[in-house]
Scaffold this motif. Structure first.
Motif, PDB file in Angstrom:
ATOM      1  N   GLU A  75      23.870  21.487 131.230  1.00 26.85           N
ATOM      2  CA  GLU A  75      24.122  21.814 132.635  1.00 26.85           C
ATOM      3  C   GLU A  75      23.090  22.785 133.195  1.00 26.85           C
ATOM      4  O   GLU A  75      22.809  22.766 134.385  1.00 26.85           O
ATOM      5  N   ASP A  76      22.525  23.627 132.349  1.00 25.16           N
ATOM      6  CA  ASP A  76      21.521  24.589 132.812  1.00 25.16           C
ATOM      7  C   ASP A  76      20.241  23.908 133.271  1.00 25.16           C
ATOM      8  O   ASP A  76      19.497  24.456 134.086  1.00 25.16           O
ATOM      9  N   LYS A  77      19.962  22.715 132.753  1.00 28.21           N
ATOM     10  CA  LYS A  77      18.770  21.967 133.153  1.00 28.21           C
ATOM     11  C   LYS A  77      19.017  21.080 134.373  1.00 28.21           C
ATOM     12  O   LYS A  77      18.069  20.649 135.021  1.00 28.21           O
ATOM     13  N   CYS A  78      20.273  20.793 134.672  1.00 26.55           N
ATOM     14  CA  CYS A  78      20.608  19.886 135.773  1.00 26.55           C
ATOM     15  C   CYS A  78      20.186  20.488 137.111  1.00 26.55           C
ATOM     16  O   CYS A  78      20.488  21.640 137.408  1.00 26.55           O
ATOM     17  N   VAL A 117      29.904   6.666 134.106  1.00 28.66           N
ATOM     18  CA  VAL A 117      29.719   7.625 133.021  1.00 28.66           C
ATOM     19  C   VAL A 117      29.481   9.036 133.546  1.00 28.66           C
ATOM     20  O   VAL A 117      29.922  10.013 132.948  1.00 28.66           O
ATOM     21  N   PHE A 118      28.800   9.150 134.691  1.00 31.07           N
ATOM     22  CA  PHE A 118      28.438  10.452 135.252  1.00 31.07           C
ATOM     23  C   PHE A 118      28.993  10.632 136.660  1.00 31.07           C
ATOM     24  O   PHE A 118      29.124   9.674 137.413  1.00 31.07           O
ATOM     25  N   ASP A 119      29.260  11.878 137.004  1.00 31.52           N
ATOM     26  CA  ASP A 119      29.642  12.266 138.360  1.00 31.52           C
ATOM     27  C   ASP A 119      28.990  13.615 138.631  1.00 31.52           C
ATOM     28  O   ASP A 119      28.280  14.141 137.767  1.00 31.52           O
ATOM     29  N   GLN A 120      29.230  14.162 139.815  1.00 28.21           N
ATOM     30  CA  GLN A 120      28.689  15.471 140.164  1.00 28.21           C
ATOM     31  C   GLN A 120      29.798  16.347 140.707  1.00 28.21           C
ATOM     32  O   GLN A 120      30.696  15.859 141.403  1.00 28.21           O
ATOM     33  N   ARG A 121      29.704  17.650 140.412  1.00 31.85           N
ATOM     34  CA  ARG A 121      30.664  18.600 140.976  1.00 31.85           C
ATOM     35  C   ARG A 121      30.403  18.723 142.465  1.00 31.85           C
ATOM     36  O   ARG A 121      29.247  18.765 142.898  1.00 31.85           O
ATOM     37  N   PRO A 176      15.489  14.231 136.562  1.00 30.32           N
ATOM     38  CA  PRO A 176      14.298  15.077 136.733  1.00 30.32           C
ATOM     39  C   PRO A 176      14.360  16.370 135.914  1.00 30.32           C
ATOM     40  O   PRO A 176      13.322  16.923 135.562  1.00 30.32           O
ATOM     41  N   GLY A 177      15.556  16.830 135.584  1.00 33.23           N
ATOM     42  CA  GLY A 177      15.693  18.051 134.790  1.00 33.23           C
ATOM     43  C   GLY A 177      15.770  17.794 133.300  1.00 33.23           C
ATOM     44  O   GLY A 177      15.859  18.725 132.504  1.00 33.23           O
ATOM     45  N   GLN A 178      15.760  16.529 132.908  1.00 35.64           N
ATOM     46  CA  GLN A 178      15.903  16.119 131.508  1.00 35.64           C
ATOM     47  C   GLN A 178      17.126  16.768 130.879  1.00 35.64           C
ATOM     48  O   GLN A 178      17.091  17.283 129.757  1.00 35.64           O
ATOM     49  N   ALA A 179      18.229  16.705 131.610  1.00 33.04           N
ATOM     50  CA  ALA A 179      19.485  17.340 131.183  1.00 33.04           C
ATOM     51  C   ALA A 179      20.375  16.419 130.359  1.00 33.04           C
ATOM     52  O   ALA A 179      21.389  16.863 129.846  1.00 33.04           O
ATOM     53  N   ILE A 180      19.986  15.145 130.220  1.00 39.12           N
ATOM     54  CA  ILE A 180      20.826  14.162 129.523  1.00 39.12           C
ATOM     55  C   ILE A 180      20.149  13.716 128.237  1.00 39.12           C
ATOM     56  O   ILE A 180      18.985  13.328 128.247  1.00 39.12           O
ATOM     57  N   ILE A 188      26.146  19.733 140.162  1.00 39.54           N
ATOM     58  CA  ILE A 188      25.840  19.675 138.735  1.00 39.54           C
ATOM     59  C   ILE A 188      26.572  18.494 138.096  1.00 39.54           C
ATOM     60  O   ILE A 188      27.703  18.184 138.438  1.00 39.54           O
ATOM     61  N   VAL A 189      25.906  17.857 137.153  1.00 38.01           N
ATOM     62  CA  VAL A 189      26.427  16.661 136.491  1.00 38.01           C
ATOM     63  C   VAL A 189      27.753  16.944 135.777  1.00 38.01           C
ATOM     64  O   VAL A 189      27.954  18.019 135.218  1.00 38.01           O
TER      65      VAL A 189
END
Length: 65
Positions: free
Chosen positions: A7-10, A23-27, A56-60, A32-33
């Motif tokens: 989450e810190d990279k998102c 699979v994914f949603d956002q707050r 773009p943040g390579q958070a996954i 944030i993912v």
């Protein structure tokens, strides 16, 4: 397949949601993912890998273990 999020990279771009909305949603408050399914079915592999590549943040991170 297992999905790990940092989450810190998102950056809240939402590309993951567009690529794999089951699979994914956002707050709502900050974009944030949010992981809806940490162990999706193999049939979703393509869209999950696309979501990770588009992030773009390579958070996954997608793991096969």
């Amino acid at each position: 397949m297992r999905i790990l999020l940092d989450e810190d990279k998102c950056v809240g771009a939402g590309q993951c949601v567009l690529a794999a909305g089951e699979v994914f949603d956002q707050r709502d408050e900050d974009g944030i993912v949010v992981l809806l399914d940490g162990h999706p079915d193999e049939a979703r592999r393509g869209e999950v890998e696309t979501a990770a590549q588009l992030c773009p943040g390579q958070a996954i991170e997608v793991r096969t273990d």
